[in-house]
Each structure stands twice: as structure tokens, then as C-alpha cells.
Design an enzyme around this catalytic site. Structure first.
Site, mmCIF file in Angstrom:
data_model
loop_
_atom_site.group_PDB
_atom_site.id
_atom_site.type_symbol
_atom_site.label_atom_id
_atom_site.label_comp_id
_atom_site.label_asym_id
_atom_site.label_seq_id
_atom_site.Cartn_x
_atom_site.Cartn_y
_atom_site.Cartn_z
ATOM 1 N N MET B 1 0.834 -1.209 0.000
ATOM 2 C CA MET B 1 0.000 0.000 0.000
ATOM 3 C C MET B 1 0.867 1.257 0.000
ATOM 4 S SD MET B 1 -3.487 -0.713 1.998
ATOM 5 C CE MET B 1 -2.923 -1.226 3.610
ATOM 6 N N CYS B 2 1.197 1.799 1.123
ATOM 7 C CA CYS B 2 1.842 3.090 1.333
ATOM 8 C C CYS B 2 0.775 4.177 1.390
ATOM 9 C CB CYS B 2 2.857 3.498 0.261
ATOM 10 S SG CYS B 2 4.324 2.450 0.194
ATOM 11 N N GLY B 3 1.055 5.171 2.211
ATOM 12 C CA GLY B 3 0.156 6.315 2.313
ATOM 13 C C GLY B 3 0.913 7.583 1.978
ATOM 14 N N ARG B 32 -1.843 2.440 6.341
ATOM 15 C CA ARG B 32 -1.455 2.111 4.966
ATOM 16 C C ARG B 32 0.013 1.705 4.874
ATOM 17 N NH1 ARG B 32 -5.034 3.046 1.043
ATOM 18 N NH2 ARG B 32 -3.336 2.737 -0.418
#
Lengths: 228, 297
Positions: B1-3, B32
Site C-alpha cells: 500500500m503506502c500512504g 497504509r
């Protein structure tokens, strides 16, 4: 009509709120619910299975109304990815826009998006009816198997790519059709389906303004020329 | 994911709150990506150059560094320690010489960013703890970008955290993964670009810096990235005066933007934006695939 039961999502928490909604019996007389402080939370009103009306104040995050059966969900805001994913019955109305893969894999019920839907709207739809008042993004109705996708605005690239047997009705322009998707004849029975869906979705459009697209049936039947 | 979160302020009255707003936005995106977090803040133009450096042993590395670096460069150097990081202020035309001198003076030191306005702070850990240790909430500025990482392409380390900076006052954060980063890294190194890690995103950042060094505007560099980068990406980019966003043509990595008369904001999800001032009245939209957006002061 019972009184509206209001749930403050911030105060109640997502799991407790969803558990309360999911616990409503099919014969419940507490039929009207309102969720406030939605604040883009994920999985709001997912997994419901009772004929209740749920009004959501604010925008929602991932998978709002996922797996819905019977419930009538109305979001006064926009919806994040996967709204109504795998919906079975009931209805979901989004006043604003919907993010990617709205109505994905839906088996039944009606999903209405009053704004635009982004990419992959109705991906792998299996019987759901989706009415989008605005535009849909690229790869919408990808691998669609059954149901109706109605778009009052325009459709993005690769509409209906690898489609099986869903009906796609578009009033505006289609940027491009995906593999094995083609324009089809609009017959009286299709106009009837469309008229009914437009009316139920509160859409101000005439069925005659739409074109119908569907499967050319060349990809999913065995064809010796497709074999290596 | 990553935010990802980003904020570009149009209303100068909000500048003292930039760090606090970015911190709140980034903390909302914690789930995330729990691996590491980082923030780039573009502060006041102090009329000097600055390098943000990081050390695994700050007490030893930072002691006496300003004096030693000043003697090596023949100019006045000031050092402001911030936890594991320090901001070195010096003449703007001595930045390249300072990087070279630091390699001799403190081989263990890592340079996070250089320029006249940018400061990058990043470490392993959750956004709240990373923001707290650097006091991000107290920082002011004109624009900033934050990232919380779920690692896919390279190790969970300080240097593998985002944002990446490969040019003066430039930085990039990324949600996604690039598939042609190895070949592109070799090409960019041949072109003289400095790339420190095996991370895919750093290659994306170096690609944009290289494009801008060879005459492209930020917008042109982002346009050409759509042809030259293979993989999934939602990029948010910062420059000295600008802020840009681009998504790959498939656009499966989420992105929401909001604009009012006071700011332009980016979030991986709408949740990151809900506490921004007057968000109810903002224009909120999802950036289109393969479309470049940028704003500048």
C-alpha cells in the site's frame, strides 16, 4: 415508520456500529438508521442483511455497503474504492462521486452513483444493476458477466473488455471498446429494461438516447484459431 | 500500500500550521504503511543553502561538525541538531563542495536533502513517532509532502524511507512499484546522477531530477515519466516553489485531491483530508490516470 436511530461513528466505533446494523433481524421494526461523522472510514454498513434504510452523512472510504443484502443505503457524500462490492440485493445510492471498482463482482441489487465513477466500475459484475449519472473511467465492466451498467455520461477507455453477458448502456461517448466488446442492436426489450432502471435511479434521461454494448462472444467460446 | 499526503498552501496565513496539518494527515494514513515514515518541508527562503543530514550516531557525528566543515569550505556553517538529523546552513554555492567534504569528515553521515528551502526528515517507525521525534508539528512552511511506507521493493531502512531527494530542493514520494528501475538506474548513473540505494522510488526521483537538469520543467518531466517508467505509481513531487501529482495509466494506486482558495491537498484516501479547513466547501476529485497536475507559487 420507526424513529431514526442515529449512530455517531466517531463515538461508537466502526466494529460496534456495523455489528449493531448487522444484528438487525429481517423483521426488525427499527428500519431507519443514520450514521453521522463518516469521515471517510472504511467498510461502513458492510455485510448488512435486513430491509433497513441507512443514511450516511459524509463521505465513505473503502468498501461501503460491501456484500449488502436487502438494505437501502444512501450516502450523502462521495464513496471510496469498492463501494457495493459483491452486493447481493437492496440498493446503494451515492450522492457524490465513486472511486475505482464501484459495484465490483456485484450479484444483485441497484447501485446508483449520482456523480462520476472512476476506473473499473462494474468490474466482474455478476447480476448487479449500476446506474451512473455522470461518467465512468477506463476498464469499466471489465469481465462483466451479467447485469446492467447504465452510464448517462461518457465511458473511458476499454469499456467492457473481455465481457461475457452483461448489458452496457451509454448515452455519451465511449472513448474505446475493450477486447470482444461491440455495439449491439437496441431492441424493445432493452428499452424496457433501461426505462425501468432510469426511473428507479431517478435519472432524467430517455432510453432512446442510449446505445447498447455487449459481448461479441468470440473470446469465451472455444475457437480452434485461439489455440496455440 | 503506502500512504501519501501533501499540502501546498496558497494562503500565507496557514504557513505556521503546515507541519501540524501535515502531521495530522500523515498519522491518519498510518495503517497504509507501518514500516517507515518521512516528511519534506519547504520552509522560508533564508537566502542561504542548507543540507539535512542523518546519522546513526548523532552525538558523535554532529560534535564539532559545523567548525570542521566551515574550515574545509572556508565559510560560516551553522548546525541545528534535530534528533537523528541535523540541518547544516551554509552558503548556497557551497552545497556540492559540502557534500564532498562530508564524505571525508563524516563517512557515516547520510545526506537527506539539499537546497535552499527543503528539509527532509525520515526514519523507520510509525508516522506519529517519526513526526514526534523531529517536532514536525511545530514546523512552518509553504508546502510539504509526507509518506508512510509499506515496503515492497527494498529493505526497511532509513535510507529506504520516502521522500527521496535527488536534486536541489526536489523530492518525490511514491505509492506503487517500478519494474524497470534496475536498467534505468544504470542509465541514470551513466548520465552522472547520484543514486544511493537499491530502492525503485529513488530511481523515479533521479529520473525526474535528470529531466529537470536537462531542460525540462517539472510538468514536462512528469509527462515523460509516463513513457519511461514501467510499473505502478502515484507520485507526489515537490520542488522549490511547486507541487505536482501524476498517476500511471492504470491508476490502481489511490489518490484524492482537494482544492480551496487557501490550499491544494493530496491524500491516498479522503480520510487524510477530513480535518483540513473548509474541506466541506473544497473541490474534491480523484486525479485522472496519466494526467499531470502541478501548482507553483
Amino acid at each position: 415508520m420507526s424513529d431514526v436511530q442515529t449512530i455517531d461513528l466517531e463515538a461508537t466505533g466502526l466494529r460496534a456500529m456495523n455489528a449493531q446494523l448487522q444484528a438487525q433481524a429481517r423483521q426488525t421494526n427499527r428500519t431507519a438508521w443514520e450514521i453521522v461523522n463518516a469521515r471517510g472510514a472504511h467498510a461502513i454498513a458492510a455485510g448488512l442483511d435486513a430491509p433497513i434504510e441507512v443514511t450516511v452523512r459524509g463521505s465513505t472510504g473503502y468498501y461501503c455497503g460491501g456484500m449488502n443484502q436487502q438494505a437501502l443505503i444512501h450516502v450523502h457524500g462521495s464513496a471510496g474504492p469498492g463501494v457495493g462490492e459483491n452486493m447481493m440485493s437492496g440498493s446503494i445510492v451515492i450522492d457524490g462521486d465513486a472511486s475505482q471498482y464501484a459495484g465490483a463482482t456485484g450479484h444483485g441489487g441497484l447501485l446508483v452513483i449520482k456523480g462520476n465513477a472512476s476506473s473499473r466500475c462494474g468490474i466482474s459484475m455478476k447480476g448487479i444493476d449500476i446506474v451512473v449519472h455522470g461518467d465512468v473511467g477506463h476498464m469499466s465492466a471489465f469481465m462483466a458477466q451479467s447485469g446492467n451498467l447504465v452510464v448517462l455520461g461518457d465511458a473511458g477507455d476499454a469499456l467492457g473488455d473481455s465481457i461475457y453477458e452483461a448489458r452496457l448502456f451509454v448515452r455519451g461517448k465511449v472513448r474505446s471498446l475493450g477486447a470482444d466488446c461491440e455495439e449491439k442492436e437496441m431492441r424493445a426489450e432493452h428499452l424496457d429494461i433501461l426505462r425501468d432502471l432510469l426511473e428507479r435511479a431517478g435519472a432524467d434521461a430517455r432510453p432512446e438516447e442510449f446505445r447498447r454494448y455487449g459481448s461479441a462472444r468470440k473470446l469465451y467460446n472455444f475457437d480452434i484459431d485461439n489455440a496455440y | 500500500m503506502c500512504g501519501i499526503v501533501g499540502l501546498f498552501l496558497k494562503d500565507r496565513a496557514l504557513e505556521p500550521r503546515l507541519g501540524a496539518m501535515l502531521t495530522d494527515m500523515l498519522v491518519t494514513m498510518s495503517d497504509r504503511g507501518p514500516d517507515s515514515a518521512g516528511i519534506a518541508v519547504y520552509g522560508e527562503d533564508a537566502g542561504a543553502g542548507k543540507l539535512t543530514v542523518q546519522s546513526a550516531d548523532p552525538a558523535a557525528d554532529f560534535a564539532g561538525l559545523a567548525e570542521e566543515l566551515g574550515a574545509a569550505l572556508g565559510c560560516d556553517v551553522r548546525l541545528r541538531p534535530v534528533d537523528t538529523h541535523a540541518v547544516l546552513s551554509l552558503d548556497a554555492d557551497k552545497l556540492a563542495a559540502a557534500r564532498a567534504a562530508l564524505r571525508d569528515l563524516r563517512p557515516g553521515l547520510r545526506v537527506m536533502s539539499g537546497g535552499e528551502r527543503i528539509e527532509i526528515y525520515k526514519e523507520v517507525g510509525l508516522p506519529q513517532s517519526v513526526a514526534d521525534r523531529f517536532g514536525i508539528a511545530g514546523m512552518r512552511g509553504t508546502h510539504g509532502i509526507g509518506h508512510t511506507r509499506m515496503a515492497t521493493e527494498s529493505a526497511v531502512t532509513t535510507m529506504g524511507a520516502h521522500p527521496f531527494s535527488t536534486g536541489a530542493d526536489q523530492c518525490l514520494v511514491h505509492n506503487g512499484s517500478l519494474s524497470n528501475h534496475n536498467s534505468l538506474r544504470r542509465k541514470l548513473r551513466r548520465e552522472g546522477m547520484n543514486i544511493d540505494t537499491e530502492n525503485d522510488t529513488e530511481v523515479g526521483a533521479a529520473y525526474l531530477s535528470w529531466k529537470m537538469q536537462t531542460g525540462s520543467s517539472l510538468g514536462e518531466a512528469l509527462e515523460s515519466s509516463l513513457n519511461d517508467l514501467d510499473g505502478f505509481f502515484t507520485f507526489v513531487v515537490g520542488t522549490r516553489d511547486g507541487f505536482g501529482v501524476v498517476r500511471d495509466p492504470i491508476a490502481c494506486k489511490p489518490a484524492v485531491m482537494a482544492e480551496t482558495e487557501s490550499y491544494v491537498a493530496f491524500g491516498s484516501e479522503y480520510r487524510a483530508l477530513v480535518d483540513l479547513p473548509s474541506i466541506e466547501a473544497a473541490r474534491v476529485w480523484e486525479p485522472e490516470p496519466a494526467t499531470v497536475y502541478f501548482w507553483s507559487h
